[in-house]
Design an enzyme around this catalytic site. Structure first.
Site, mmCIF file in Angstrom:
data_model
loop_
_atom_site.group_PDB
_atom_site.id
_atom_site.type_symbol
_atom_site.label_atom_id
_atom_site.label_comp_id
_atom_site.label_asym_id
_atom_site.label_seq_id
_atom_site.Cartn_x
_atom_site.Cartn_y
_atom_site.Cartn_z
ATOM 1 C CE1 TYR A 1 -3.020 3.158 0.779
ATOM 2 C CE2 TYR A 1 -1.970 3.262 2.931
ATOM 3 C CZ TYR A 1 -2.788 3.821 1.967
ATOM 4 O OH TYR A 1 -3.378 5.047 2.197
HETATM 5 N N1 LIG Z 1 -8.518 7.651 5.911
HETATM 6 C C1 LIG Z 1 -7.243 7.728 6.243
HETATM 7 O O1 LIG Z 1 -6.875 7.675 7.440
HETATM 8 C C2 LIG Z 1 -6.188 7.917 5.164
HETATM 9 C C3 LIG Z 1 -4.842 8.075 5.586
HETATM 10 C C4 LIG Z 1 -3.874 8.246 4.608
HETATM 11 C C5 LIG Z 1 -4.209 8.288 3.261
HETATM 12 N N2 LIG Z 1 -5.509 8.131 2.879
HETATM 13 C C6 LIG Z 1 -5.825 8.191 1.444
HETATM 14 O O2 LIG Z 1 -6.902 9.093 1.261
HETATM 15 C C7 LIG Z 1 -7.713 8.676 0.171
HETATM 16 C C8 LIG Z 1 -9.162 8.569 0.597
HETATM 17 O O3 LIG Z 1 -9.264 7.613 1.649
HETATM 18 P P1 LIG Z 1 -10.625 7.273 2.392
HETATM 19 O O4 LIG Z 1 -10.285 7.021 3.814
HETATM 20 O O5 LIG Z 1 -11.650 8.246 2.034
HETATM 21 O O6 LIG Z 1 -10.929 5.839 1.731
HETATM 22 P P2 LIG Z 1 -12.299 5.215 1.192
HETATM 23 O O7 LIG Z 1 -12.000 3.777 0.916
HETATM 24 O O8 LIG Z 1 -13.423 5.532 2.114
HETATM 25 O O9 LIG Z 1 -12.544 5.989 -0.172
HETATM 26 C C9 LIG Z 1 -11.967 5.625 -1.398
HETATM 27 C C10 LIG Z 1 -13.074 5.585 -2.455
HETATM 28 O O10 LIG Z 1 -12.456 5.264 -3.697
HETATM 29 C C11 LIG Z 1 -13.260 4.312 -4.377
HETATM 30 N N3 LIG Z 1 -12.347 3.493 -5.173
HETATM 31 C C12 LIG Z 1 -11.397 2.657 -4.723
HETATM 32 N N4 LIG Z 1 -10.749 2.085 -5.770
HETATM 33 C C13 LIG Z 1 -11.322 2.586 -6.896
HETATM 34 C C14 LIG Z 1 -11.086 2.400 -8.281
HETATM 35 N N5 LIG Z 1 -10.118 1.583 -8.706
HETATM 36 N N6 LIG Z 1 -11.862 3.083 -9.165
HETATM 37 C C15 LIG Z 1 -12.845 3.918 -8.731
HETATM 38 N N7 LIG Z 1 -13.108 4.134 -7.432
HETATM 39 C C16 LIG Z 1 -12.356 3.477 -6.517
HETATM 40 C C17 LIG Z 1 -13.971 3.505 -3.306
HETATM 41 O O11 LIG Z 1 -15.217 2.990 -3.771
HETATM 42 C C18 LIG Z 1 -14.133 4.526 -2.170
HETATM 43 O O12 LIG Z 1 -15.433 5.087 -2.178
HETATM 44 C C19 LIG Z 1 -7.110 7.365 -0.328
HETATM 45 O O13 LIG Z 1 -6.267 7.662 -1.415
HETATM 46 C C20 LIG Z 1 -6.299 6.877 0.859
HETATM 47 O O14 LIG Z 1 -5.230 6.057 0.444
HETATM 48 C C21 LIG Z 1 -6.512 7.941 3.813
#
Ligand SMILES: NC(=O)c1ccc[n+]([C@@H]2O[C@H](COP(=O)([O-])OP(=O)(O)OC[C@H]3O[C@@H](n4cnc5c(N)ncnc54)[C@H](O)[C@@H]3O)[C@@H](O)[C@H]2O)c1
Length: 349
Positions: free
Chosen positions: A165
């Site tokens: 990841y």
């Molecule tokens: N939440 C955290 O603590 C955190 C920390 C560090 C980084 N991030 C990054 O922030 C971003 C958002 O995270 P989040 O917590 O909202 O996650 P989340 O999983 O709730 O949201 C991601 C969304 O992307 C969609 N998705 C995933 N793969 C896809 C694809 N191949 N095509 C189309 N849609 C797709 C999913 O359906 C989901 O709704 C991500 O890039 C994640 O890596 C989050």
């Protein structure tokens, strides 16, 4: 795949294309922008990594705004992605869709390559073809991996990722830098730190703890509780993103044109910005804040460190503050209260 028409009238502040808009962070960002009068197009594949009904719930909420339109499709479907972006004509793309989760990446590495590498490549290609004025993309504190110098700063060397990841997110940073350099796409990469709050992700510790405590089940506490996280309240996080949308990096004239501590590339309009609370909170204090808010004591199941996990994360967010004048400042107690109130309302207990 489906493309839903929104109201395409011009609005005061601009047009923002958000990938992952049905996700936890994408939903909060879309709602904030819509409230401020932006037109937003959400692009999300509604993957089944966790409860899809939660994604539908967020999506349904956004659909109530007249300036919201959406496409339900995967990032890997590059023709649909390009068509949706071309039709919407965004002023900025905020790319948040990804396969997230550190632990899941141990068992399901391939989906990270598809969503995060291929998917991000397609977002870069769309940004190049449409000459997007500002591309903003999510990276993660996990890329700091085995780094021991705290707090983590953007200019620290970060080459020792511990999971696929984190490795895909590090690759995204490199891919985006090359596109910013070659095609002059102003690009901001955010590194987020453990985000929590309402409409959260069920796989995140905050959510799992509340679920388990309410069910009277034990909560798993890794590294025997000797864990620290820079917990970031989602309201603060999306406010930081919102302010950075208006701060596109400009290609500097040379190295001397870059302020000390600024991560701006010397060959591209490209910058990396931490968005964290700048506070290293003991996991057990976080659990205590949940217990106080729920009025229930947790049963703790102490476990050793998990493979691929790190004992601590802690953000240096001074660059965010210098660029935007904003520093995340919601206390754990206030943030958890917001999350618990939402959880109680949403699940009716
Ligand atoms: N939440 C955290 O603590 C955190 C920390 C560090 C980084 N991030 C990054 O922030 C971003 C958002 O995270 P989040 O917590 O909202 O996650 P989340 O999983 O709730 O949201 C991601 C969304 O992307 C969609 N998705 C995933 N793969 C896809 C694809 N191949 N095509 C189309 N849609 C797709 C999913 O359906 C989901 O709704 C991500 O890039 C994640 O890596 C989050």
């Amino acid at each position: 795949m489906s493309i839903a028409e929104g109201n395409n009238d011009p609005v005061r502040t601009g047009r923002i294309f958000i990938t992952g808009a049905a996700g936890f962070i994408g939903f909060h960002l879309a709602r904030l922008l819509l409230e401020e009068g932006y037109a937003v197009h959400g692009y999300d594949g509604m993957t089944d990594y966790y409860d899809v009904s939660l994604k539908r719930g967020r999506h349904g909420h956004l659909e109530q705004y007249p300036h919201y339109s959406s496409t339900t499709a995967m990032l890997e479907d590059h023709e649909t992605l390009m068509e949706a972006a071309r039709l919407f004509r965004p002023d900025a793309i905020v790319h948040l869709a990804a396969q997230a989760g550190v632990r899941y990446s141990l068992e399901n590495p391939r989906v990270y390559i598809d969503s995060n590498i291929v998917g991000t490549f397609n977002v870069l290609e769309a940004s190049r073809e449409l000459a997007i004025p500002h591309l903003l993309m999510a990276s993660t504190s996990s890329i700091y991996g085995a780094n021991e110098k705290m707090p983590f700063a953007e200019l620290d060397k970060a080459d020792e990722q511990l999971t696929i990841y984190a490795a895909t997110k590090k690759a995204n940073e490199s891919m985006a830098h090359s596109y910013a350099h070659l095609w002059n796409i102003p690009t901001t990469m955010f590194r987020f730190f453990t985000v929590y709050g309402s409409w959260g992700r069920p796989d995140l510790a905050s959510f799992k703890f509340v679920d388990a405590i309410l069910a009277g089940k034990p909560i798993d506490i890794y590294n025997n509780g000797d864990m620290y996280r820079d917990f970031t309240f989602v309201g603060d996080l999306v406010r930081g993103i919102r302010l950075l949308i208006d701060t596109p990096p400009e290609r500097p004239a040379g190295k001397d044109d870059i302020a000390p501590g600024d991560s701006l590339s010397h060959v591209a309009p490209f910058r990396i910005v931490n968005i964290g609370n700048s506070d290293k909170v003991r996991l057990l204090d976080f659990v205590e804040a949940i217990e106080v808010n729920l009025g229930v004591e947790a049963v703790r199941n102490y476990l050793p460190m998990q493979k691929g996990d790190v004992p601590a994360t802690w953000a240096d967010s001074s660059l965010l503050e210098r660029l935007t004048g904003f520093r995340p400042n919601t206390s754990i107690m206030d943030g958890i209260a917001e999350f618990v109130a939402w959880h109680r309302g949403y699940y009716g207990h």
